[in-house]
Design a protein around this motif. Structure first.
Motif, PDB file in Angstrom:
ATOM      1  N   UNK A 298       0.793  -1.423  -0.081  1.00  0.00           N
ATOM      2  CA  UNK A 298      -0.044  -0.095  -0.074  1.00  0.00           C
ATOM      3  C   UNK A 298       0.967   1.290   0.107  1.00  0.00           C
ATOM      4  N   UNK A 299       2.054   1.398   0.838  1.00  0.00           N
ATOM      5  CA  UNK A 299       3.068   2.392   0.688  1.00  0.00           C
ATOM      6  C   UNK A 299       3.495   2.544  -0.700  1.00  0.00           C
ATOM      7  N   UNK A 300       4.031   1.393  -1.212  1.00  0.00           N
ATOM      8  CA  UNK A 300       4.403   1.497  -2.372  1.00  0.00           C
ATOM      9  C   UNK A 300       3.569   2.120  -3.606  1.00  0.00           C
ATOM     10  N   UNK A 301       2.318   1.616  -3.542  1.00  0.00           N
ATOM     11  CA  UNK A 301       1.291   2.365  -4.382  1.00  0.00           C
ATOM     12  C   UNK A 301       1.116   4.071  -3.988  1.00  0.00           C
ATOM     13  N   UNK A 302       1.035   4.226  -2.724  1.00  0.00           N
ATOM     14  CA  UNK A 302       0.811   5.844  -2.419  1.00  0.00           C
ATOM     15  C   UNK A 302       2.176   6.550  -2.639  1.00  0.00           C
ATOM     16  N   UNK A 303       3.370   5.973  -2.662  1.00  0.00           N
ATOM     17  CA  UNK A 303       4.428   6.542  -3.053  1.00  0.00           C
ATOM     18  C   UNK A 303       4.720   6.741  -4.498  1.00  0.00           C
ATOM     19  N   UNK A 304       4.258   5.847  -5.192  1.00  0.00           N
ATOM     20  CA  UNK A 304       4.121   6.286  -6.771  1.00  0.00           C
ATOM     21  C   UNK A 304       3.448   7.266  -7.179  1.00  0.00           C
ATOM     22  N   UNK A 305       2.371   7.766  -6.299  1.00  0.00           N
ATOM     23  CA  UNK A 305       1.432   8.715  -6.569  1.00  0.00           C
ATOM     24  C   UNK A 305       1.973  10.253  -6.248  1.00  0.00           C
ATOM     25  N   UNK A 306       3.326  10.267  -5.408  1.00  0.00           N
ATOM     26  CA  UNK A 306       3.607  11.502  -5.001  1.00  0.00           C
ATOM     27  C   UNK A 306       4.096  12.447  -5.979  1.00  0.00           C
ATOM     28  N   UNK A 307       3.649  13.641  -5.938  1.00  0.00           N
ATOM     29  CA  UNK A 307       4.010  14.836  -6.896  1.00  0.00           C
ATOM     30  C   UNK A 307       4.705  15.884  -6.429  1.00  0.00           C
ATOM     31  N   UNK A 308       4.771  15.988  -4.799  1.00  0.00           N
ATOM     32  CA  UNK A 308       5.303  17.040  -4.147  1.00  0.00           C
ATOM     33  C   UNK A 308       6.265  16.386  -2.916  1.00  0.00           C
ATOM     34  N   UNK A 500      -0.435  20.194   5.590  1.00  0.00           N
ATOM     35  CA  UNK A 500      -1.897  19.958   5.393  1.00  0.00           C
ATOM     36  C   UNK A 500      -2.501  20.867   4.358  1.00  0.00           C
ATOM     37  N   UNK A 501      -1.811  22.197   4.247  1.00  0.00           N
ATOM     38  CA  UNK A 501      -2.217  23.306   3.227  1.00  0.00           C
ATOM     39  C   UNK A 501      -1.761  22.445   1.582  1.00  0.00           C
ATOM     40  N   UNK A 502      -0.869  21.928   1.664  1.00  0.00           N
ATOM     41  CA  UNK A 502      -0.531  21.416   0.233  1.00  0.00           C
ATOM     42  C   UNK A 502      -1.572  20.224   0.066  1.00  0.00           C
ATOM     43  N   UNK A 503      -1.707  19.297   0.997  1.00  0.00           N
ATOM     44  CA  UNK A 503      -2.511  18.279   0.662  1.00  0.00           C
ATOM     45  C   UNK A 503      -3.975  18.755   0.293  1.00  0.00           C
ATOM     46  N   UNK A 504      -4.693  19.862   0.911  1.00  0.00           N
ATOM     47  CA  UNK A 504      -5.827  20.283   0.701  1.00  0.00           C
ATOM     48  C   UNK A 504      -6.073  20.960  -0.652  1.00  0.00           C
ATOM     49  N   UNK A 505      -4.703  21.227  -1.257  1.00  0.00           N
ATOM     50  CA  UNK A 505      -4.744  21.792  -2.590  1.00  0.00           C
ATOM     51  C   UNK A 505      -4.687  20.681  -3.505  1.00  0.00           C
ATOM     52  N   UNK A 506      -4.739  19.229  -2.975  1.00  0.00           N
ATOM     53  CA  UNK A 506      -4.789  18.492  -3.865  1.00  0.00           C
ATOM     54  C   UNK A 506      -3.558  17.594  -4.352  1.00  0.00           C
ATOM     55  N   UNK A 507      -2.434  18.245  -3.497  1.00  0.00           N
ATOM     56  CA  UNK A 507      -1.140  17.557  -3.905  1.00  0.00           C
ATOM     57  C   UNK A 507      -0.990  16.087  -3.160  1.00  0.00           C
ATOM     58  N   UNK A 518      11.496  15.736  13.243  1.00  0.00           N
ATOM     59  CA  UNK A 518      10.329  16.044  12.006  1.00  0.00           C
ATOM     60  C   UNK A 518       9.275  14.836  12.086  1.00  0.00           C
ATOM     61  N   UNK A 519       9.190  14.159  13.279  1.00  0.00           N
ATOM     62  CA  UNK A 519       8.185  13.142  13.502  1.00  0.00           C
ATOM     63  C   UNK A 519       6.443  13.466  13.138  1.00  0.00           C
ATOM     64  N   UNK A 520       6.174  14.690  13.470  1.00  0.00           N
ATOM     65  CA  UNK A 520       4.761  15.091  13.354  1.00  0.00           C
ATOM     66  C   UNK A 520       4.472  15.615  11.960  1.00  0.00           C
ATOM     67  N   UNK A 521       5.293  15.968  11.054  1.00  0.00           N
ATOM     68  CA  UNK A 521       5.226  16.126   9.372  1.00  0.00           C
ATOM     69  C   UNK A 521       5.620  14.744   8.843  1.00  0.00           C
ATOM     70  N   UNK A 522       6.311  13.774   9.346  1.00  0.00           N
ATOM     71  CA  UNK A 522       6.416  12.655   8.779  1.00  0.00           C
ATOM     72  C   UNK A 522       5.086  11.567   8.689  1.00  0.00           C
ATOM     73  N   UNK A 523       4.423  11.923  10.104  1.00  0.00           N
ATOM     74  CA  UNK A 523       3.262  11.139  10.011  1.00  0.00           C
ATOM     75  C   UNK A 523       2.156  11.931   9.505  1.00  0.00           C
ATOM     76  N   UNK A 524       2.053  13.237   9.281  1.00  0.00           N
ATOM     77  CA  UNK A 524       0.871  13.874   8.537  1.00  0.00           C
ATOM     78  C   UNK A 524       1.014  13.724   6.912  1.00  0.00           C
ATOM     79  N   UNK A 525       2.183  13.819   6.510  1.00  0.00           N
ATOM     80  CA  UNK A 525       2.229  13.420   4.952  1.00  0.00           C
ATOM     81  C   UNK A 525       1.738  12.249   4.438  1.00  0.00           C
ATOM     82  N   UNK A 526       1.326  12.107   3.107  1.00  0.00           N
ATOM     83  CA  UNK A 526       1.024  11.015   2.470  1.00  0.00           C
ATOM     84  C   UNK A 526       2.070   9.916   2.467  1.00  0.00           C
ATOM     85  N   UNK A 527       3.304  10.346   2.503  1.00  0.00           N
ATOM     86  CA  UNK A 527       4.317   9.368   2.758  1.00  0.00           C
ATOM     87  C   UNK A 527       5.563   9.967   3.460  1.00  0.00           C
TER      88      UNK A 527
END
Length: 630
Positions: A298-308, A500-507, A518-527
């Motif tokens: 599942x992580x591999x799938x999500x990682x492949x979608x990363x654009x930011x 979160x702002x970038x995610x809300x913009x569809x990234x 950076x644990x909070x940011x690591x946990x918040x990001x899609x990957x």
């Protein structure tokens, strides 16, 4: 139960016995012995269908209609109409296909198997009297000192207490070249001592070692299903029973039992079921071989979608170790002044002071013996002291203003230029006059510029830097690296807000950090991607761990994710295309039961071999890179 276990354990020899019986049967036909021909093929069918039927029964007990059930019913039908040759060939091809499937799948897991085989089972522990004793690694405790000889694997994580040598850490960090280790250096369990001799004091033992955590994580990841696998599993739950119903309807409508049985055989969704998981296993195995830990399909799938890609600066884009990058001396001898500043800074553990001390030591300056008196550390400003009768101040502009030191226009220009370059500055005054300006900056990782270009080529659309550093320094670093967007002077909570702002913009956002601050940011990001040496926090917080903190590994991980997802889609297309081909062949009359099973088993091998290409993905490029640097 014993008979069942025996049959399962001897499926391979049963497969070869069936092959011999089929060959004997066709030889009998050639020798004009029809009864012997029918008897041998019937016996082959019975032998082959037994392990298949057992798997079908086990699946039915948990309410699963499996491929084995379709084959078993097809064989029974073939017996009813007296087509022993069809049943024998179908069952043999099914068993033989499973045999090849298991062997090829085993190869996809070879990187994990090689990891586990590298783990030593015994260790030579150093006694108090200087002798050694060989004990089981499970009996080691933190603080023990183990002796490691050339060619041996390290049994613990620890620090080198004595000795000197080169250690191959490829299995842990992905670093292909042996690393020189001396007293005080950190080492990992599972690494190999290429040459030299080490005494290692254990800091982690057993299942707590980095090596053990890596093996455990990768094994768990290979069992974690991707989105494609989960969809196919749900699809198969309905597809396989549907094939049974369709075959029944075909038999009732056409009154052609052979046709109904053929539908059962051709309807086996083997390639579709195996295609996604084998790609997942091969891709994760490739990552492990390169020091990249991906937590499941599942992580591999999500990682492949990363654009930011969002990067922390200190310790991620930079080496995290401040160093003297500029030295401007307005009066006096440059080395003499630097030695005096190093003596002053030896009072403090401030990172800028440590960088000055390191610069002095690199120049071979003997500062330790200088007579220092009336020294003082002023928090947030710098240090002062008297050396050989001269009052020396080393710090920021506030410290110099406190002591009435004024800067000339030329000196102010030099200071401004230094700050515009993104460097921190230490001003040195002696007896009330500015004599030296020291520029200190955190050095960029040398591989970062090329790696960021490679990320863009691989599909990244936005490169963003979030840092707590000052805006001037952050902007300078961003300009040097070609970062698209930079935000500075941020607290950890501010970084999370930007993600979160970038995610809300569809990234689709990946955050790359050190896995601790950076644990909070690591946990918040899609990957979340941790650039670190396999620390507990990094492994637990992030989705991807780059054990060797290297941007080349980041690029490989991103390319691997895209390649793995693409490979999975290729396998699904192959599987569906084969089903369509078989249906067309059945309608057109050029596909029969045995030939259909042959195509079916061949399609399974095709998707497996296609997935196995992932095992060596990136190997050729890496070898070329090493050859070029040699």
């Amino acid at each position: 139960m014993k008979v069942q276990r025996w049959i399962q354990a001897h499926t391979t020899p049963i497969t070869w016995v069936v092959a011999v019986l089929i060959a004997g049967g066709y030889l009998s036909k050639w020798l004009q012995a029809p009864r012997l021909y029918a008897g041998l093929l019937a016996l082959a069918s019975v032998l082959a269908v037994v392990p298949i039927a057992m798997h079908a029964w086990q699946a039915l007990r948990v309410r699963v209609v499996s491929i084995e059930l379709l084959v078993t019913i097809a064989v029974i039908g073939a017996f009813v109409i007296g087509e022993y040759n069809e049943s024998a060939i179908v069952t043999f091809l099914f068993l033989f296909g499973n045999l090849l499937e298991q062997k090829t799948l085993a190869k996809t897991r070879s990187s994990i198997r090689s990891l586990t085989e590298m783990a030593p089972t015994t260790a030579d522990r150093l006694r108090a009297d200087g002798t050694t004793e060989t004990i089981d690694v499970d009996d080691l405790v933190t603080g023990d000192v183990v002796v490691v000889r050339p060619g041996a694997a390290l049994p613990v994580d620890g620090t080198v207490a004595d000795g000197d040598g080169y250690v191959d850490e490829a299995a842990i960090t992905g670093e292909s070249r042996p690393v020189h280790k001396t007293v005080g250096a950190s080492v990992y369990a599972g690494a190999m001592l290429s040459n030299g001799f080490l005494h290692v004091q254990a800091t982690k033992v057993g299942d707590d070692t980095t090596f053990a955590k890596i093996v455990e994580l990768v094994e768990e990841a290979q069992d974690t299903k991707s989105h494609a696998e989960k969809f196919i599993d749900r699809f198969a739950q309905y597809y396989t029973p549907a094939v049974l119903v369709i075959a029944l309807l075909v038999g009732l409508v056409t009154r052609d039992l052979r046709l109904a049985i053929t539908v059962l055989v051709l309807g086996c969704p083997g390639a579709l079921v195996i295609g996604a998981p084998v790609s997942n296993v091969a891709g994760i195995g490739n990552g492990a071989k390169h020091g990249i830990l991906v937590k499941g399909g599942a992580v591999m799938d999500d990682f492949a979608k990363i654009d930011t890609f969002v990067f922390d600066k200190t310790g991620t884009l930079t080496q995290g170790r401040p160093a003297v990058t500029a030295l401007t001396t307005f009066s006096g001898d440059e080395d003499e002044v630097l030695a005096q500043v190093a003596k002053l800074e030896s009072l403090s553990d401030h990172p800028l002071g440590q960088a000055i001390i390191q610069a002095a030591e690199q120049r071979g300056l003997q500062y330790a013996a200088l007579p220092l008196a009336a020294s003082e550390v002023i928090k947030g400003e710098g240090v002062t002291g008297t050396i050989a009768g001269h009052r020396i101040c080393a710090g920021n502009a506030k410290l110099l203003a406190r002591h009435g030191v004024a800067l000339t226009a030329a000196q102010q220009t030099a200071l401004t230029t230094l700050q515009q370059r993104g460097a921190s500055s230490v001003l040195v005054a002696i007896d009330g006059a500015l004599v030296q300006l020291i520029g200190i900056a955190d050095q960029l990782r040398p591989e970062v510029p090329a790696a960021l270009v490679a990320l863009k080529k691989a599909g990244a659309l936005h490169l963003v830097m979030l840092t707590g550093d000052n805006r001037a320094t952050a902007t300078t670093v961003a300009n040097q690296l070609g970062i698209d967007e930079v935000h500075a002077e941020l607290l950890p909570a501010d970084k999370v807000a930007y993600v979160k702002k970038m995610q809300a913009a569809g990234r689709h956002v990946a955050f790359v950090g050190d896995g601790i601050n950076d644990s909070p940011s690591l946990a918040t990001a899609d990957i979340g991607i941790a650039m670190g040496s396999g620390t507990d926090v990094a492994i637990e917080t992030s989705d991807v761990v780059l054990v060797q903190a290297n941007f080349q590994a980041l690029v490989h991980a991103y390319q691997l994710a895209k390649k793995t997802v693409r490979n999975t889609r290729e396998n699904v297309v192959i599987a569906i295309a084969v089903v369509v081909f078989l249906l067309i062949g059945l309608i057109a009359g050029f596909i029969y039961m045995a030939s259909g099973m042959f195509v079916h088993e061949a399609s399974i091998l095709v998707v497996i071999f296609n997935a196995m290409r992932l095992i060596d993905f990136g190997g050729r490029q890496k070898n070329q890179k090493l050859d070029a640097s040699a």
